[in-house]
Write an enzyme that holds these catalytic residues in place. Structure first.
Site, mmCIF file in Angstrom:
data_model
loop_
_atom_site.group_PDB
_atom_site.id
_atom_site.type_symbol
_atom_site.label_atom_id
_atom_site.label_comp_id
_atom_site.label_asym_id
_atom_site.label_seq_id
_atom_site.Cartn_x
_atom_site.Cartn_y
_atom_site.Cartn_z
ATOM 1 N N HIS A 60 0.800 -1.218 0.000
ATOM 2 C CA HIS A 60 0.000 0.000 0.000
ATOM 3 C C HIS A 60 0.836 1.273 0.000
ATOM 4 O O HIS A 60 0.473 2.267 -0.613
ATOM 5 C CB HIS A 60 -0.987 -0.003 1.179
ATOM 6 C CG HIS A 60 -1.888 1.165 1.093
ATOM 7 N ND1 HIS A 60 -1.693 2.290 1.850
ATOM 8 C CD2 HIS A 60 -2.899 1.436 0.253
ATOM 9 C CE1 HIS A 60 -2.585 3.186 1.503
ATOM 10 N NE2 HIS A 60 -3.336 2.689 0.544
ATOM 11 N N ARG A 83 -11.319 3.156 -3.422
ATOM 12 C CA ARG A 83 -11.044 2.170 -2.354
ATOM 13 C C ARG A 83 -11.763 2.638 -1.083
ATOM 14 O O ARG A 83 -11.176 3.265 -0.212
ATOM 15 C CB ARG A 83 -9.541 2.059 -2.103
ATOM 16 C CG ARG A 83 -8.755 1.387 -3.228
ATOM 17 C CD ARG A 83 -7.298 1.213 -2.844
ATOM 18 N NE ARG A 83 -6.608 0.250 -3.687
ATOM 19 C CZ ARG A 83 -5.841 0.567 -4.743
ATOM 20 N NH1 ARG A 83 -5.665 1.819 -5.074
ATOM 21 N NH2 ARG A 83 -5.255 -0.382 -5.455
ATOM 22 N N ARG A 117 -15.854 0.771 -5.013
ATOM 23 C CA ARG A 117 -15.643 -0.634 -4.647
ATOM 24 C C ARG A 117 -16.114 -0.801 -3.204
ATOM 25 O O ARG A 117 -15.726 -0.029 -2.328
ATOM 26 C CB ARG A 117 -14.161 -0.982 -4.735
ATOM 27 C CG ARG A 117 -13.878 -2.355 -4.136
ATOM 28 C CD ARG A 117 -12.465 -2.759 -4.307
ATOM 29 N NE ARG A 117 -11.580 -2.129 -3.340
ATOM 30 C CZ ARG A 117 -10.259 -2.318 -3.323
ATOM 31 N NH1 ARG A 117 -9.699 -3.083 -4.238
ATOM 32 N NH2 ARG A 117 -9.514 -1.736 -2.414
ATOM 33 N N GLU A 121 -9.777 -10.630 -9.502
ATOM 34 C CA GLU A 121 -8.444 -10.575 -8.891
ATOM 35 C C GLU A 121 -8.057 -11.897 -8.235
ATOM 36 O O GLU A 121 -6.981 -12.014 -7.673
ATOM 37 C CB GLU A 121 -8.350 -9.411 -7.897
ATOM 38 C CG GLU A 121 -9.460 -9.346 -6.875
ATOM 39 C CD GLU A 121 -9.373 -8.109 -5.971
ATOM 40 O OE1 GLU A 121 -8.334 -7.437 -5.958
ATOM 41 O OE2 GLU A 121 -10.364 -7.839 -5.270
ATOM 42 N N ASN A 170 -3.065 -6.428 -8.983
ATOM 43 C CA ASN A 170 -2.213 -6.518 -7.786
ATOM 44 C C ASN A 170 -2.434 -7.845 -7.077
ATOM 45 O O ASN A 170 -1.489 -8.546 -6.716
ATOM 46 C CB ASN A 170 -2.531 -5.377 -6.805
ATOM 47 C CG ASN A 170 -2.387 -4.022 -7.452
ATOM 48 O OD1 ASN A 170 -1.738 -3.902 -8.472
ATOM 49 N ND2 ASN A 170 -3.007 -3.015 -6.871
ATOM 50 N N ASP A 171 -3.707 -8.169 -6.878
ATOM 51 C CA ASP A 171 -4.001 -9.435 -6.217
ATOM 52 C C ASP A 171 -3.949 -10.604 -7.187
ATOM 53 O O ASP A 171 -3.548 -11.708 -6.814
ATOM 54 C CB ASP A 171 -5.374 -9.374 -5.535
ATOM 55 C CG ASP A 171 -5.284 -8.649 -4.210
ATOM 56 O OD1 ASP A 171 -4.371 -8.961 -3.424
ATOM 57 O OD2 ASP A 171 -6.097 -7.733 -3.958
ATOM 58 N N ARG A 179 2.225 -10.166 -2.042
ATOM 59 C CA ARG A 179 2.474 -8.879 -2.692
ATOM 60 C C ARG A 179 3.193 -7.869 -1.803
ATOM 61 O O ARG A 179 3.632 -6.836 -2.288
ATOM 62 C CB ARG A 179 1.159 -8.284 -3.222
ATOM 63 C CG ARG A 179 0.186 -7.895 -2.159
ATOM 64 C CD ARG A 179 -1.160 -7.498 -2.752
ATOM 65 N NE ARG A 179 -1.314 -6.065 -2.867
ATOM 66 C CZ ARG A 179 -2.458 -5.464 -3.183
ATOM 67 N NH1 ARG A 179 -3.541 -6.185 -3.447
ATOM 68 N NH2 ARG A 179 -2.543 -4.172 -3.263
ATOM 69 N N CYS A 217 -7.704 -2.223 -13.102
ATOM 70 C CA CYS A 217 -7.499 -1.196 -12.080
ATOM 71 C C CYS A 217 -6.314 -1.487 -11.178
ATOM 72 O O CYS A 217 -6.014 -0.715 -10.273
ATOM 73 C CB CYS A 217 -8.765 -0.977 -11.262
ATOM 74 S SG CYS A 217 -9.231 -2.410 -10.286
#
Ligand code: PEP
Ligand code: MG
Length: 589
Positions: free
Chosen positions: A197, A304, A340, A439, A462-463, A473, A510
């Site tokens: 993050h 987010r 989301r 994801e 990302n996931d 990650r 995204c």
């Protein structure tokens, strides 16, 4: 060269490009405050200076507290601080620490701690109440000096007054969420990876960041001058004049490129032969609207929303959330805003909702799994999103979907939320578009089963990379295995897009891959319809797209799909971006 100016260069993983020179804000948690470290003979004068500065600061603090206590409860009670001042001014104590630095070659924290323990233990053994109490004074004062040597705590991130680079072992999303963003000009951490993050946050803010530096948090001292080179992954402690000179020229060139790119603000994200995609931005809170507008993004492709929950001590009410969503929707309409639903768990937690510690939190009780088990919390959010839908072009999407059943269940709760609003006479958009994040590999593989229940897919690379390649990650040790150009990832992306198109629904990307200018042509060629990226990289991505011909993207994608290795794919990607937009390579490499 004196020890105070000795330069140290550390190599880590550059996760957000750019160069910045500023003072370090050393963020150290209570448990980490005291780390033993060897020093060289050259470092001794610097350690002595640090010690003396910490003593001065400690003396000042004790005086201040003494004054406050005197005002509040009288002179008599403030007397204890005289004893504290005696410790700070005790020459024998101070000199023993300084001698210890030379004889032991350990950092001042370690030497101070040991000398202090010896003094306190000796005082504690004396058969005299007054002197025995002085042992506690020695320990109290030592703690205060150590705190002044060490740096500051997380809560101080909220109150930053001067621009600074935040240096830490690691930064939790809850810390970055509450910090004063106006003042942070860069990040450098021991841990972390490109999709942790901290990295995402740095790119969103457009500030340089380097992670995976292993021991930057012990090598840097509070207030050291540091230089971050986010392109090359370097953190330079106390840079020399020569170093500053050469970086000065680089900063000037990049500033010029960036001001040229800023002119694209009102242009569309369209290839030179007229193939248009939607280029939107990822945000965390309503204050990010300005960055979306200033960088010329078309709405928000990923809000987010969990950050609304993480920056407060209780759960946000339906009305609180409505106010936040409405603000974004109104400001950006008619452009879309995709909210989301909360993605809590993994590395994002609330202080006030009890979640048991898990062995594998990224694969645990996270996101939609948490929401389906907590329908009250989930429906409160769904009602807020629905109510905001009359104020703009609001869409919603569910995170971490791994099966079609989960989508069906989430949609059932959405129906209930709609019915509740109808019963209350609250208006909302009956046809609000609903999508899912793809994801989890299983979701990509059953995209055909999911498609009938949604209006769009948004691929969270990302996931998706983390789960497909079994690479945590946020773990810098295995960051080298975290390869978005891995053939397995490309196959899952292509499969998802193709299935989406076969069902007449659009597919966006995204995850951070969408904002990587090397990978944008590849994703275009694979057929992505929407790119949602950090606001600060919107102009760069737009520049790449506008310099690209769609046929080039298709050809690149075909070559990549036939390729065996992630590195080979990355090489051909870099070659194309270098050819069509060399100015972008100048900015990022
Ligand atoms: C993703 O996983 O790619 C994504 C965009 O979501 P997050 O980074 O918030 O997990
Ligand atoms: Mg995700």
């Amino acid at each position: 060269m004196s020890a105070e100016t000795k330069e140290i260069v550390l190599q880590g993983i550059g996760v957000s490009p750019g160069v910045v020179i500023s003072n370090a804000f050393l963020l150290i948690s209570e448990e980490e405050r005291y780390v033993e470290r060897e020093i060289s003979a050259d470092d001794i004068p610097r350690e002595i200076t640090r010690f003396e500065e910490a003593l001065i600061e400690t003396r000042r603090q004790i005086h201040d507290i003494q004054e406050q206590v005197k005002e509040a409860i009288g002179q008599e009670n403030a007397g204890i601080f005289d004893a504290h001042l005696l410790v700070v001014d005790d020459r024998a104590f101070v000199e023993e620490v300084i001698r210890g630095l030379s004889s032991r070659h350990l950092n001042v924290e370690t030497v101070l701690h040991d000398v202090s323990e010896r003094y306190a233990a000796a005082l504690g053994r004396i058969e005299d109440d007054y002197l025995r109490e002085r042992a506690a004074d020695v320990r109290d004062v030592t703690r205060r000096i150590l705190r002044n040597l060490a740096g500051r705590s997380g809560s101080e991130l909220m109150k930053l007054a001067e621009p600074c680079v935040v240096i830490a072992n690691d930064l939790a999303p809850s810390e970055t969420a509450t910090m004063n963003r106006e003042k942070v000009v860069g990040f450098a951490t021991d841990l972390g990876s490109p999709t942790s993050h901290t990295a995402i946050m740095a790119r969103a803010l457009g500030i340089p960041a380097v992670v995976g530096l292993h021991d930057v948090s012990v090598r840097v001292s509070a207030n050291d001058r540091v230089l971050i080179d986010g392109n090359r992954g370097l953190l330079i402690i106390r840079p020399t004049e020569d170093r500053l000179d050469s970086y000065g020229k680089l900063i000037e060139t990049r500033r010029h490129i960036q001001s040229e790119l800023a002119r694209l603000r009102d242009e569309s994200a369209e290839t030179s032969d007229g193939y248009r995609v939607l280029l939107s931005a990822n945000i965390e809170n309503p204050d990010d609207i300005r960055a979306v507008q200033e960088n010329g993004a078309c709405g928000v492709g990923l809000f987010r929303s969990e950050f609304l929950y993480m920056t407060r001590a209780d759960l946000p009410s339906e009305d609180d959330q409505l106010a936040a969503y409405r603000k974004v929707a109104e400001a950006l309409k008619p452009d879309p805003v995709i909210i989301r639903t909360i993605d809590l768990g993994g590395d994002k937690f609330l202080s006030h909702v009890r979640m048991a510690q898990e062995m594998n939190p990224f694969m645990g009780w996270r996101a939609i799994r948490f929401c389906l088990a907590q329908p009250d919390i989930f429906k409160t959010q769904l009602r807020a999103i629905l109510r905001a839908s009359v104020s703009g072009n609001v869409r919603l999407m569910y995170p971490m979907i791994s099966s079609a059943e989960e989508v069906v269940q989430a949609n059932q709760l959405l129906e209930e939320a709609k019915q509740e609003l109808r019963d209350q006479g609250q208006p909302f958009n009956e046809d609000i578009e609903v999508g899912v994040m793809i994801e989890v590999p299983s979701a990509a593989l059953v995209a055909d089963l999911i498609a009938p229940h949604v209006q769009f897919f948004s691929i969270g690379t990302n996931d998706l990379v983390q789960y497909t390649l079994a690479v945590d990650r946020v773990n810098e040790r295995i960051a080298y295995l975290y390869e978005p150009t891995h053939p397995a990832i490309l196959k899952l992306i292509k499969h998802t897009i193709d299935i989406g198109h076969a069902h007449g629904i659009w597919t966006g990307i995204c995850g951070e891959m969408a904002g990587n200018p090397l990978m944008v042509p590849l994703l275009m060629g694979l057929g992505a319809d929407e790119f949602s990226v950090s606001p600060s990289v919107v102009p760069i991505v737009k520049d790449v797209i506008r310099n690209l011909r769609y046929a080039q993207a298709e050809e690149l994608a075909a070559q990549a799909m036939a390729s065996m290795s992630p590195k080979e794919v990355l090489d051909i990607c870099r070659k194309l971006t270098q050819e069509i937009a060399p100015e972008v390579i100048e900015l990022i490499e």
